[in-house]
Enzyme design. Structure first.
Site, PDB file in Angstrom:
ATOM      1  N   HIS A 123       0.815  -1.226   0.000  1.00 52.02           N
ATOM      2  CA  HIS A 123       0.000   0.000   0.000  1.00 52.02           C
ATOM      3  C   HIS A 123       0.846   1.273   0.000  1.00 52.02           C
ATOM      4  O   HIS A 123       0.331   2.353  -0.293  1.00 52.02           O
ATOM      5  CB  HIS A 123      -0.932   0.030   1.214  1.00 52.02           C
ATOM      6  CG  HIS A 123      -1.972  -1.039   1.208  1.00 52.02           C
ATOM      7  ND1 HIS A 123      -2.780  -1.279   0.113  1.00 52.02           N
ATOM      8  CD2 HIS A 123      -2.343  -1.947   2.155  1.00 52.02           C
ATOM      9  CE1 HIS A 123      -3.603  -2.287   0.387  1.00 52.02           C
ATOM     10  NE2 HIS A 123      -3.348  -2.713   1.619  1.00 52.02           N
ATOM     11  N   ASP A 160      -2.948 -10.691  -2.448  1.00 49.63           N
ATOM     12  CA  ASP A 160      -3.503 -10.170  -1.208  1.00 49.63           C
ATOM     13  C   ASP A 160      -4.958  -9.759  -1.447  1.00 49.63           C
ATOM     14  O   ASP A 160      -5.319  -9.338  -2.549  1.00 49.63           O
ATOM     15  CB  ASP A 160      -2.680  -8.951  -0.774  1.00 49.63           C
ATOM     16  CG  ASP A 160      -3.012  -8.462   0.623  1.00 49.63           C
ATOM     17  OD1 ASP A 160      -2.223  -8.755   1.537  1.00 49.63           O
ATOM     18  OD2 ASP A 160      -4.038  -7.776   0.801  1.00 49.63           O
ATOM     19  N   HIS A 162      -6.455  -7.198  -0.407  1.00 47.84           N
ATOM     20  CA  HIS A 162      -6.520  -5.759  -0.635  1.00 47.84           C
ATOM     21  C   HIS A 162      -5.652  -5.404  -1.842  1.00 47.84           C
ATOM     22  O   HIS A 162      -4.546  -5.925  -1.996  1.00 47.84           O
ATOM     23  CB  HIS A 162      -6.029  -4.990   0.590  1.00 47.84           C
ATOM     24  CG  HIS A 162      -6.781  -5.303   1.842  1.00 47.84           C
ATOM     25  ND1 HIS A 162      -6.351  -6.254   2.748  1.00 47.84           N
ATOM     26  CD2 HIS A 162      -7.950  -4.792   2.332  1.00 47.84           C
ATOM     27  CE1 HIS A 162      -7.221  -6.318   3.749  1.00 47.84           C
ATOM     28  NE2 HIS A 162      -8.192  -5.456   3.516  1.00 47.84           N
ATOM     29  N   ASP A 243      -4.829 -12.912   3.335  1.00 45.45           N
ATOM     30  CA  ASP A 243      -6.069 -12.437   3.931  1.00 45.45           C
ATOM     31  C   ASP A 243      -7.293 -12.675   3.053  1.00 45.45           C
ATOM     32  O   ASP A 243      -8.401 -12.266   3.412  1.00 45.45           O
ATOM     33  CB  ASP A 243      -5.968 -10.952   4.319  1.00 45.45           C
ATOM     34  CG  ASP A 243      -5.176 -10.118   3.334  1.00 45.45           C
ATOM     35  OD1 ASP A 243      -4.815 -10.643   2.259  1.00 45.45           O
ATOM     36  OD2 ASP A 243      -4.917  -8.941   3.634  1.00 45.45           O
TER      37      ASP A 243
END
Length: 313
Positions: A123, A160, A162, A243
């Site tokens: 991120h 991931d 996200h 995740d």
């Protein structure tokens, strides 16, 4: 063949404060699972990234914020991203692990490597730490591969849950790098829509909440893996977040360890076709400890070419 794993105690010392999902126990759980499940691992200490290596993708102001801020206790860089007295070294080691791993696979010392580090990275943008991430570890490794090893086709694969908005933003105008991602749609950071194509080098497939194994594998088989194969990458870098597992508390995809193992094996086959088997993976998210252990172990076994179901442990 043994698996090369880079880690460092400083990465556990990074303190995010009580109740934070990106906690030191995550990395402890990963290391324990790998020690118990794959006893032949070649453990290596992650070196620190240099300022020059970080400046390939990050601004001087970001380096100053992470490395030179005087911290007592835990302070917030944003509502989710924390800095503690041990964080600067953790961030340097996490970024440095990918550089060392790239050097190792490019030299032929090892074919594959896994960076068991935190904080995660995907991120972090060029100028901002965010989403639990201080430096963008996989972007630092990719820039090193492009510049130090003069590669012209590097792929970053991100599974991931996200979207890796930072990695995408850093490389969206870089045709030498292809970024491919599946992630849950309408989830933090709410980027990664199909129309986000960069210079034709971004392939995003958002998945609806509740998506399970079949649709996840179809997305990779029908859309992403053919694009990756056509790119003929000279090196594969993986943002390995776990995740998307059904147990994870921060998202709603319904994958399990076998799905991560399956995708890793598919990626390894492409690496063997085009990149002399060269693949470097770095830990991103995953916030249920049991799911994190299951996913990492399946991923590591597949990196060894033994498949997600081999040598149960």
């Amino acid at each position: 063949m043994s698996l090369r794993v880079y880690t460092h105690p400083a990465c556990i010392a990074h303190d995010t404060g009580e109740g934070h999902p990106e906690r030191p126990e995550r990395l402890g759980a990963v290391i324990q699972a790998l020690r118990d499940g794959l006893p032949g691992i070649d453990w290596q200490q992650a070196p620190s990234a240099t300022r020059g290596q970080l400046l390939r993708v990050h601004s001087e102001s970001l380096l100053q914020a992470v490395l030179e801020t005087e911290v007592t206790g835990v302070m917030r860089l944003d509502p989710d991203t924390m800095l503690s007295p041990a964080s600067a070294e953790a961030a340097l080691r996490a970024a440095g692990s990918g550089i060392a791993a790239v050097d190792a696979v490019m030299s032929g010392e090892v074919p594959v490597a896994f960076c068991a580090v935190r904080p995660p990275g995907h991120h972090a943008t060029g100028g901002e730490s965010m989403g639990f991430c201080l430096f963008n570890n996989v972007a630092v490794a990719a820039a090193h591969a492009l510049e130090q090893h003069s590669l012209t086709r590097v792929a970053v694969i991100d599974f991931d849950v996200h979207h890796g908005n930072g990695t995408q933003a850093i490389f969206e105008s870089e045709p030498r790098l292809m970024y491919l991602s599946t992630h849950q749609e309408a989830l933090y950071p709410d980027t990664g829509q199909r129309r986000e194509r960069g210079v034709g080098n971004l392939i995003n497939v958002p998945l609806a909440a509740g998506t399970g194994s079949r649709a996840f594998r179809d997305a990779w088989t029908e859309r992403l893996l053919p694009e990756l194969d056509g790119f003929r990458p000279q090196l594969l870098l993986v943002s390995a977040g776990f995740d998307a597992h059904w147990r994870d508390p921060l998202a709603q995809l319904q994958l399990d360890g076998e799905d991560f193992g399956w995708l890793t094996a598919e990626l390894l086959a492409i690496a063997q076709r085009h990149a002399a088997g060269r693949m470097v993976s770095t830990l991103e998210g995953g916030y249920d400890l049991r799911a994190l252990q299951e996913g990492c172990l399946a991923h590591a076994r597949a990196l060894l070419g033994s498949g997600p179901d081999a040598s149960a442990g």
